[in-house]
Design an enzyme around this catalytic site. Structure first.
Site, PDB file in Angstrom:
ATOM      1  N   ASN A   1     -10.452  -3.155  -6.576  1.00  0.00           N
ATOM      2  CA  ASN A   1      -9.602  -2.205  -7.307  1.00  0.00           C
ATOM      3  C   ASN A   1     -10.141  -1.825  -8.696  1.00  0.00           C
ATOM      4  OD1 ASN A   1      -6.452  -3.433  -5.929  1.00  0.00           O
ATOM      5  ND2 ASN A   1      -7.670  -1.667  -5.323  1.00  0.00           N
TER       6      ASN A   1
ATOM      7  N   ASP B   1       0.823  -1.206   0.000  1.00  0.00           N
ATOM      8  CA  ASP B   1       0.000   0.000   0.000  1.00  0.00           C
ATOM      9  C   ASP B   1       0.862   1.261   0.000  1.00  0.00           C
ATOM     10  OD1 ASP B   1      -2.374   1.276  -0.020  1.00  0.00           O
ATOM     11  OD2 ASP B   1      -3.024   0.616   1.963  1.00  0.00           O
TER      12      ASP B   1
HETATM   13  C1  FPP Z   1      -1.612  -0.009  -3.631  1.00  0.00           C
HETATM   14  O1  FPP Z   1      -1.176   1.333  -3.554  1.00  0.00           O
HETATM   15  C2  FPP Z   1      -1.030  -0.684  -4.798  1.00  0.00           C
HETATM   16  C3  FPP Z   1      -1.722  -1.355  -5.776  1.00  0.00           C
HETATM   17  C4  FPP Z   1      -3.187  -1.482  -5.785  1.00  0.00           C
HETATM   18  C5  FPP Z   1      -1.021  -1.962  -6.918  1.00  0.00           C
HETATM   19  C6  FPP Z   1       0.132  -2.827  -6.530  1.00  0.00           C
HETATM   20  C7  FPP Z   1       0.859  -3.283  -7.718  1.00  0.00           C
HETATM   21  C8  FPP Z   1       2.206  -3.252  -7.847  1.00  0.00           C
HETATM   22  C9  FPP Z   1       3.130  -2.797  -6.799  1.00  0.00           C
HETATM   23  C10 FPP Z   1       2.821  -3.789  -9.079  1.00  0.00           C
HETATM   24  C11 FPP Z   1       3.275  -5.178  -8.779  1.00  0.00           C
HETATM   25  C12 FPP Z   1       3.506  -5.984  -9.960  1.00  0.00           C
HETATM   26  C13 FPP Z   1       3.314  -7.343 -10.031  1.00  0.00           C
HETATM   27  C14 FPP Z   1       3.685  -8.103 -11.247  1.00  0.00           C
HETATM   28  C15 FPP Z   1       2.730  -8.113  -8.938  1.00  0.00           C
HETATM   29  P1  FPP Z   1      -2.241   2.496  -3.758  1.00  0.00           P
HETATM   30  O2  FPP Z   1      -2.369   2.763  -5.211  1.00  0.00           O
HETATM   31  O3  FPP Z   1      -3.516   2.116  -3.087  1.00  0.00           O
HETATM   32  O4  FPP Z   1      -1.552   3.686  -3.038  1.00  0.00           O
HETATM   33  P2  FPP Z   1      -2.295   4.852  -2.216  1.00  0.00           P
HETATM   34  O5  FPP Z   1      -2.997   4.175  -1.072  1.00  0.00           O
HETATM   35  O6  FPP Z   1      -1.158   5.710  -1.787  1.00  0.00           O
HETATM   36  O7  FPP Z   1      -3.229   5.523  -3.169  1.00  0.00           O
END
Ligand code: FPP
Length: 248
Positions: A70, A22
């Site tokens: 998501n 996160d």
């Molecule tokens: C959460 O941060 C992150 C995600 C929903 C996406 C996670 C994906 C990756 C790190 C890429 C990984 C790649 C593979 C192949 C597994 P957020 O967007 O919710 O952050 P925020 O809470 O700050 O908005």
């Protein structure tokens, strides 16, 4: 190869680590970058963590990459994430294969873009016999959905007369989960200061140790992981029992 820090006990490492990655968006925002830059950096962090787990003798890593919720994100961001998963798989597969990584996916993959499904199938098939570390990526995953699906499958077994209602027990349900036959996580790490499970592995994490940190996922480096393991090694895991020394 990074060596296990000397103050970590190799006999008391989690065998399976799960991560809720996160804070990618906030990491990017704080640098004046678009959210997708955070995901890109987050993917690098995940790769480093996978390598570190392997080097330190941790046998399984499960990452929550995309939840059933998501899809409610802006279309551009969802499209980017799908493309990122596909590109990463394509680009990293041979290296991961060489390093002995076995790749699996959990979640309802049937609604993902076809080209991504093809890459996923290929990577699962190619790496099936690898032994160094089991890397599971949760994509379009939701725990309630998984448990509901398992209940439906068990009900069908009963309906067909292959099982009686009395025979339904935990192990019967477990066999219908995406994670059937894989050990439960010993340690869950969630970054960015959020302290909830967000529909991730609810059944499987009944006795998992939780570690929450304010660090944003893209900044979760080897030092941060080391801190999480230090905290884990201080825990007294009793699994609902009384400690041996107190039970007399
Ligand atoms: C959460 O941060 C992150 C995600 C929903 C996406 C996670 C994906 C990756 C790190 C890429 C990984 C790649 C593979 C192949 C597994 P957020 O967007 O919710 O952050 P925020 O809470 O700050 O908005």
């Amino acid at each position: 190869m990074t060596k296990l820090p000397p103050d970590l006990n190799p006999q008391n490492l989690p065998q399976h680590v799960a991560v809720i990655m996160d804070g990618n968006g906030r990491w990017a925002n704080s640098r004046g970058l678009p959210r997708i830059a955070g995901h890109r950096q987050g993917a690098r962090t995940l790769k480093e963590l996978l390598r570190c787990c392997k080097d330190w003798g941790i046998k399984a890593l499960t990452a929550y990459a995309f939840s059933t919720e998501n899809w409610r994100r802006p279309v551009d961001e969802v499209d980017f994430l799908m493309l990122l998963f596909e590109r990463l798989l394509h680009r990293e597969l041979s290296e991961m294969h060489q390093e002995g990584v076995r790749i699996s996916f959990i979640g309802d993959l049937s609604v993902l873009p076809k080209s991504l499904q093809t890459e996923m199938e290929r990577s699962v098939k190619e790496t099936l016999n690898n032994q160094a570390i089991h890397f599971t990526v949760a994509v379009n995953y939701g725990s309630r959905n998984e448990i509901t699906k398992a209940c439906r499958q068990v009900a069908e077994l009963v309906q067909r007369g292959e099982l009686s209602a009395e025979e339904v027990n935990e192990s019967v349900v477990e066999k219908q989960l995406y994670t059937a036959d894989t050990p439960e996580p010993d340690l869950l790490i969630r970054t960015s200061g959020e302290m909830r499970l967000s529909n991730f592995l609810l059944w499987q994490m009944a006795y998992t140790e939780m570690y929450f940190t304010d660090i944003l996922w893209p900044d979760f480096d080897t030092e941060a992981f080391y801190q999480a393991l230090l905290s884990y090694q201080k825990r007294d895991r009793r699994f609902g029992q009384v400690k041996a020394s107190l039970s007399a």
